[in-house]
Scaffold this motif. Structure first.
Motif, PDB file in Angstrom:
ATOM      1  N   ALA A  13       0.841  -1.201   0.000  1.00 32.83           N
ATOM      2  CA  ALA A  13       0.000   0.000   0.000  1.00 32.83           C
ATOM      3  C   ALA A  13       0.873   1.247   0.000  1.00 32.83           C
ATOM      4  O   ALA A  13       0.597   2.210  -0.720  1.00 32.83           O
ATOM      5  CB  ALA A  13      -0.934  -0.007   1.208  1.00 32.83           C
ATOM      6  N   THR A  55       2.279   2.038  -3.514  1.00 32.85           N
ATOM      7  CA  THR A  55       1.311   2.697  -4.396  1.00 32.85           C
ATOM      8  C   THR A  55       1.079   4.132  -3.942  1.00 32.85           C
ATOM      9  O   THR A  55       1.021   5.050  -4.760  1.00 32.85           O
ATOM     10  CB  THR A  55      -0.030   1.925  -4.426  1.00 32.85           C
ATOM     11  OG1 THR A  55       0.225   0.590  -4.873  1.00 32.85           O
ATOM     12  CG2 THR A  55      -1.034   2.583  -5.364  1.00 32.85           C
ATOM     13  N   TRP A 113      -7.889  10.316  -1.257  1.00 29.79           N
ATOM     14  CA  TRP A 113      -7.940   9.191  -0.307  1.00 29.79           C
ATOM     15  C   TRP A 113      -8.129   9.721   1.114  1.00 29.79           C
ATOM     16  O   TRP A 113      -8.950   9.212   1.874  1.00 29.79           O
ATOM     17  CB  TRP A 113      -6.666   8.350  -0.380  1.00 29.79           C
ATOM     18  CG  TRP A 113      -6.621   7.363  -1.510  1.00 29.79           C
ATOM     19  CD1 TRP A 113      -5.848   7.440  -2.629  1.00 29.79           C
ATOM     20  CD2 TRP A 113      -7.369   6.144  -1.626  1.00 29.79           C
ATOM     21  NE1 TRP A 113      -6.075   6.340  -3.432  1.00 29.79           N
ATOM     22  CE2 TRP A 113      -7.000   5.533  -2.836  1.00 29.79           C
ATOM     23  CE3 TRP A 113      -8.313   5.514  -0.820  1.00 29.79           C
ATOM     24  CZ2 TRP A 113      -7.538   4.320  -3.262  1.00 29.79           C
ATOM     25  CZ3 TRP A 113      -8.847   4.303  -1.244  1.00 29.79           C
ATOM     26  CH2 TRP A 113      -8.471   3.724  -2.449  1.00 29.79           C
ATOM     27  N   ARG A 126     -12.472   2.526   6.721  1.00 29.63           N
ATOM     28  CA  ARG A 126     -11.992   3.119   5.467  1.00 29.63           C
ATOM     29  C   ARG A 126     -10.476   3.062   5.348  1.00 29.63           C
ATOM     30  O   ARG A 126      -9.955   2.898   4.240  1.00 29.63           O
ATOM     31  CB  ARG A 126     -12.497   4.557   5.336  1.00 29.63           C
ATOM     32  CG  ARG A 126     -13.970   4.613   5.005  1.00 29.63           C
ATOM     33  CD  ARG A 126     -14.451   6.030   4.793  1.00 29.63           C
ATOM     34  NE  ARG A 126     -15.871   6.038   4.479  1.00 29.63           N
ATOM     35  CZ  ARG A 126     -16.563   7.136   4.231  1.00 29.63           C
ATOM     36  NH1 ARG A 126     -15.967   8.322   4.257  1.00 29.63           N
ATOM     37  NH2 ARG A 126     -17.849   7.061   3.960  1.00 29.63           N
ATOM     38  N   VAL A 176      -9.826  -0.441   4.150  1.00 31.08           N
ATOM     39  CA  VAL A 176     -10.215  -0.569   2.740  1.00 31.08           C
ATOM     40  C   VAL A 176      -9.191   0.132   1.845  1.00 31.08           C
ATOM     41  O   VAL A 176      -8.769  -0.398   0.815  1.00 31.08           O
ATOM     42  CB  VAL A 176     -11.637  -0.021   2.509  1.00 31.08           C
ATOM     43  CG1 VAL A 176     -11.948   0.116   1.026  1.00 31.08           C
ATOM     44  CG2 VAL A 176     -12.671  -0.899   3.199  1.00 31.08           C
ATOM     45  N   ALA A 177      -8.793   1.339   2.246  1.00 29.63           N
ATOM     46  CA  ALA A 177      -7.823   2.095   1.450  1.00 29.63           C
ATOM     47  C   ALA A 177      -6.511   1.329   1.327  1.00 29.63           C
ATOM     48  O   ALA A 177      -5.958   1.204   0.222  1.00 29.63           O
ATOM     49  CB  ALA A 177      -7.578   3.468   2.072  1.00 29.63           C
ATOM     50  N   ASP A 186      -6.006  -1.873   1.633  1.00 28.40           N
ATOM     51  CA  ASP A 186      -6.219  -3.065   0.820  1.00 28.40           C
ATOM     52  C   ASP A 186      -6.229  -2.707  -0.668  1.00 28.40           C
ATOM     53  O   ASP A 186      -5.572  -3.365  -1.482  1.00 28.40           O
ATOM     54  CB  ASP A 186      -7.535  -3.733   1.222  1.00 28.40           C
ATOM     55  CG  ASP A 186      -7.790  -5.018   0.456  1.00 28.40           C
ATOM     56  OD1 ASP A 186      -6.932  -5.929   0.518  1.00 28.40           O
ATOM     57  OD2 ASP A 186      -8.846  -5.112  -0.222  1.00 28.40           O
ATOM     58  N   LYS A 187      -6.966  -1.655  -1.024  1.00 28.31           N
ATOM     59  CA  LYS A 187      -7.053  -1.259  -2.434  1.00 28.31           C
ATOM     60  C   LYS A 187      -5.716  -0.729  -2.945  1.00 28.31           C
ATOM     61  O   LYS A 187      -5.308  -1.043  -4.066  1.00 28.31           O
ATOM     62  CB  LYS A 187      -8.167  -0.230  -2.621  1.00 28.31           C
ATOM     63  CG  LYS A 187      -9.541  -0.857  -2.449  1.00 28.31           C
ATOM     64  CD  LYS A 187     -10.654   0.138  -2.710  1.00 28.31           C
ATOM     65  CE  LYS A 187     -11.985  -0.586  -2.551  1.00 28.31           C
ATOM     66  NZ  LYS A 187     -13.020  -0.024  -3.346  1.00 28.31           N
ATOM     67  N   LYS A 193      -3.367  -3.427  -3.735  1.00 27.92           N
ATOM     68  CA  LYS A 193      -3.712  -4.107  -4.991  1.00 27.92           C
ATOM     69  C   LYS A 193      -3.467  -3.212  -6.205  1.00 27.92           C
ATOM     70  O   LYS A 193      -3.807  -3.574  -7.324  1.00 27.92           O
ATOM     71  CB  LYS A 193      -5.170  -4.555  -4.952  1.00 27.92           C
ATOM     72  CG  LYS A 193      -5.407  -5.656  -3.929  1.00 27.92           C
ATOM     73  CD  LYS A 193      -6.872  -5.995  -3.840  1.00 27.92           C
ATOM     74  CE  LYS A 193      -7.087  -7.074  -2.782  1.00 27.92           C
ATOM     75  NZ  LYS A 193      -8.503  -7.286  -2.501  1.00 27.92           N
ATOM     76  N   GLN A 232      -4.763  -0.072  -6.742  1.00 25.35           N
ATOM     77  CA  GLN A 232      -5.802   0.906  -7.070  1.00 25.35           C
ATOM     78  C   GLN A 232      -5.313   2.292  -6.669  1.00 25.35           C
ATOM     79  O   GLN A 232      -4.965   2.530  -5.526  1.00 25.35           O
ATOM     80  CB  GLN A 232      -7.113   0.577  -6.359  1.00 25.35           C
ATOM     81  CG  GLN A 232      -8.227   1.485  -6.806  1.00 25.35           C
ATOM     82  CD  GLN A 232      -9.586   1.035  -6.302  1.00 25.35           C
ATOM     83  OE1 GLN A 232      -9.819  -0.155  -6.110  1.00 25.35           O
ATOM     84  NE2 GLN A 232     -10.469   1.976  -6.083  1.00 25.35           N
ATOM     85  N   ALA A 253      -9.529   6.726  -5.023  1.00 25.16           N
ATOM     86  CA  ALA A 253     -10.657   6.368  -4.154  1.00 25.16           C
ATOM     87  C   ALA A 253     -11.890   6.332  -5.049  1.00 25.16           C
ATOM     88  O   ALA A 253     -12.418   7.370  -5.419  1.00 25.16           O
ATOM     89  CB  ALA A 253     -10.803   7.395  -3.039  1.00 25.16           C
ATOM     90  N   CYS A 254     -12.338   5.152  -5.397  1.00 24.08           N
ATOM     91  CA  CYS A 254     -13.350   4.973  -6.450  1.00 24.08           C
ATOM     92  C   CYS A 254     -14.697   5.613  -6.153  1.00 24.08           C
ATOM     93  O   CYS A 254     -15.365   6.065  -7.052  1.00 24.08           O
ATOM     94  CB  CYS A 254     -13.550   3.489  -6.739  1.00 24.08           C
ATOM     95  SG  CYS A 254     -14.416   2.622  -5.411  1.00 24.08           S
TER      96      CYS A 254
END
Length: 183
Positions: free
Chosen positions: A116, A119, A131, A147, A150-151, A153-154, A157, A159, A162-163
């Motif tokens: 994380a 990225t 984010w 959150r 989640v942030a 984790d994304k 990966k 990402q 923040a979608c």
């Protein structure tokens, strides 16, 4: 440093927020004509003057298609302005987005997750700001904790954005101007 975009000049009244009750900061709402001259209805970092005092800040959307500016006590004192005063403002978008302040709990989570963190360091300052705003916009402590997880984790990966974050505040309650106190 400001962009070649022209200055945005306007006058606005300094307002006291209704909450927190004893806030030492104030705010102003940008007139629609001023917002129309900015490059986006979402968050935008600017530099300029408020009643002659220099500042740099990130304008936040008011959720109605315009923006608001938080005026801390130091800037207000430097400008010689009081809540209730109408002040002259001149501003322009910055040419380079400033690095956002990373909250301690997010910084710790990133320190604990190498993927994380990698990225995070590879994305733009605007993406990092998004984010952070998505994380801190939760009203409850549990939401913020979730959150951050989640942030991380994304981000781990790959990402980069923040979608689900509505940067304009128009389609969710994530961003909006404070309510003004009745005077």
């Amino acid at each position: 440093m400001a962009t070649s975009m022209g200055k945005v000049n306007f006058k606005a009244k300094l307002l006291r927020p209704a909450t927190p009750e004893h806030a030492d900061w104030s705010f102003l709402l940008l007139p629609a004509a001023a917002t129309a001259k900015l490059p986006t209805r979402s968050m935008v970092s600017v530099e300029g003057t408020l009643a002659g005092a220099s500042f740099q800040a990130t304008l936040e959307p008011d959720g109605q298609g315009s923006h608001w500016l938080k005026v801390d006590a130091t800037l207000r004192r430097t400008a010689g302005a009081e809540v209730g005063d109408t002040v002259a403002v001149s501003m322009a978008p910055v040419s380079e987005e400033p690095e956002p302040q990373v909250p301690a709990d997010l910084r710790q989570a990133l320190d604990d997750n190498a993927a994380a963190r990698a990225t995070w360091h590879d994305i733009t300052a605007i993406a990092r700001r998004d984010w952070i705003y998505w994380i801190v916009s939760g009203k409850k402590a549990q939401t913020r904790i979730k959150r951050i997880g989640v942030a991380c984790d994304k981000l781990a990966k790959g990402q980069r954005r923040a979608c689900c974050f509505d940067r304009s505040g128009m389609y969710s309650n994530s961003l909006g101007a404070p309510k003004a106190a009745a005077d």
